[in-house]
Design a protein around this motif. Structure first.
Motif, PDB file in Angstrom:
ATOM      1  N   SER A   3       0.827  -1.199   0.000  1.00 55.11           N
ATOM      2  CA  SER A   3       0.000   0.000   0.000  1.00 55.11           C
ATOM      3  C   SER A   3       0.863   1.251   0.000  1.00 55.11           C
ATOM      4  O   SER A   3       1.907   1.286   0.646  1.00 55.11           O
ATOM      5  CB  SER A   3      -0.878   0.003   1.259  1.00 55.11           C
ATOM      6  N   ILE A   5      -0.217   3.786   1.456  1.00 52.11           N
ATOM      7  CA  ILE A   5      -0.608   4.397   2.727  1.00 52.11           C
ATOM      8  C   ILE A   5       0.257   3.867   3.855  1.00 52.11           C
ATOM      9  O   ILE A   5       0.885   4.622   4.586  1.00 52.11           O
ATOM     10  CB  ILE A   5      -2.100   4.136   3.031  1.00 52.11           C
ATOM     11  N   GLU A   6       0.274   2.521   4.009  1.00 52.41           N
ATOM     12  CA  GLU A   6       1.023   1.887   5.101  1.00 52.41           C
ATOM     13  C   GLU A   6       1.100   0.392   4.871  1.00 52.41           C
ATOM     14  O   GLU A   6       0.057  -0.264   4.720  1.00 52.41           O
ATOM     15  CB  GLU A   6       0.333   2.171   6.436  1.00 52.41           C
ATOM     16  N   GLY A   9      -2.216  -3.490   2.178  1.00 49.34           N
ATOM     17  CA  GLY A   9      -3.593  -3.003   2.168  1.00 49.34           C
ATOM     18  C   GLY A   9      -4.485  -3.940   1.392  1.00 49.34           C
ATOM     19  O   GLY A   9      -4.044  -4.929   0.826  1.00 49.34           O
ATOM     20  N   ASN A  46      -6.522  -0.102   5.531  1.00 48.54           N
ATOM     21  CA  ASN A  46      -5.775   1.076   5.965  1.00 48.54           C
ATOM     22  C   ASN A  46      -6.674   2.272   6.224  1.00 48.54           C
ATOM     23  O   ASN A  46      -7.767   2.393   5.678  1.00 48.54           O
ATOM     24  CB  ASN A  46      -4.701   1.432   4.936  1.00 48.54           C
ATOM     25  N   TYR A  47      -6.154   3.171   7.048  1.00 43.57           N
ATOM     26  CA  TYR A  47      -6.845   4.389   7.473  1.00 43.57           C
ATOM     27  C   TYR A  47      -6.771   5.469   6.401  1.00 43.57           C
ATOM     28  O   TYR A  47      -5.765   5.624   5.726  1.00 43.57           O
ATOM     29  CB  TYR A  47      -6.185   4.908   8.750  1.00 43.57           C
ATOM     30  N   SER A  48      -7.850   6.233   6.285  1.00 45.15           N
ATOM     31  CA  SER A  48      -7.877   7.406   5.412  1.00 45.15           C
ATOM     32  C   SER A  48      -8.828   8.438   5.995  1.00 45.15           C
ATOM     33  O   SER A  48      -9.864   8.082   6.562  1.00 45.15           O
ATOM     34  CB  SER A  48      -8.351   7.024   4.011  1.00 45.15           C
ATOM     35  N   GLU A  80      -7.538   0.980  -3.591  1.00 46.13           N
ATOM     36  CA  GLU A  80      -7.389   0.491  -2.223  1.00 46.13           C
ATOM     37  C   GLU A  80      -8.643   0.784  -1.405  1.00 46.13           C
ATOM     38  O   GLU A  80      -9.218   1.862  -1.495  1.00 46.13           O
ATOM     39  CB  GLU A  80      -6.179   1.124  -1.538  1.00 46.13           C
ATOM     40  N   THR A  82     -10.335   1.738   2.006  1.00 44.35           N
ATOM     41  CA  THR A  82      -9.868   2.512   3.155  1.00 44.35           C
ATOM     42  C   THR A  82     -11.016   2.775   4.113  1.00 44.35           C
ATOM     43  O   THR A  82     -12.187   2.703   3.752  1.00 44.35           O
ATOM     44  CB  THR A  82      -9.254   3.853   2.711  1.00 44.35           C
TER      45      THR A  82
END
Length: 92
Positions: A3, A5-6, A9, A46-48, A80, A82
């Protein structure tokens, strides 16, 4: 997969319509952190701040509490998935 993001994902392998149930993310179990056992679906999303999914807390006929993942926007293949976490703040 990887990902932007982190770490890892979750990514759509097909187009997913808005308001689609994607599955179980957490099951209530007293004694675990935040009193929920996280499923693999709940563990890899993952967070968004601008999420395309949300978690909805539901009570089963048995009285057990669960959390399920729903889309809040149409998601395109390869995008992705989120979520804006509500059990804790991942930025702290």
């Amino acid at each position: 997969k990887e990902s932007g993001i982190e770490g890892l994902g979750l990514f759509a392998t097909t187009d997913i319509p808005k308001r689609e149930l994607l599955g179980l993310t957490h099951v209530f179990f007293e004694g675990f952190p935040d009193n929920y056992i996280r499923t693999p679906l709940g563990g890899f999303i993952n967070y968004s701040e601008d999420p395309n999914c949300e978690v909805v807390k539901e009570e089963l006929e048995t009285g057990h509490l669960i959390m399920q993942l729903y889309t809040i926007k149409e998601i395109k293949t390869g995008e992705e998935l989120t979520l804006k976490y509500n059990l804790y703040d991942p930025t702290k």
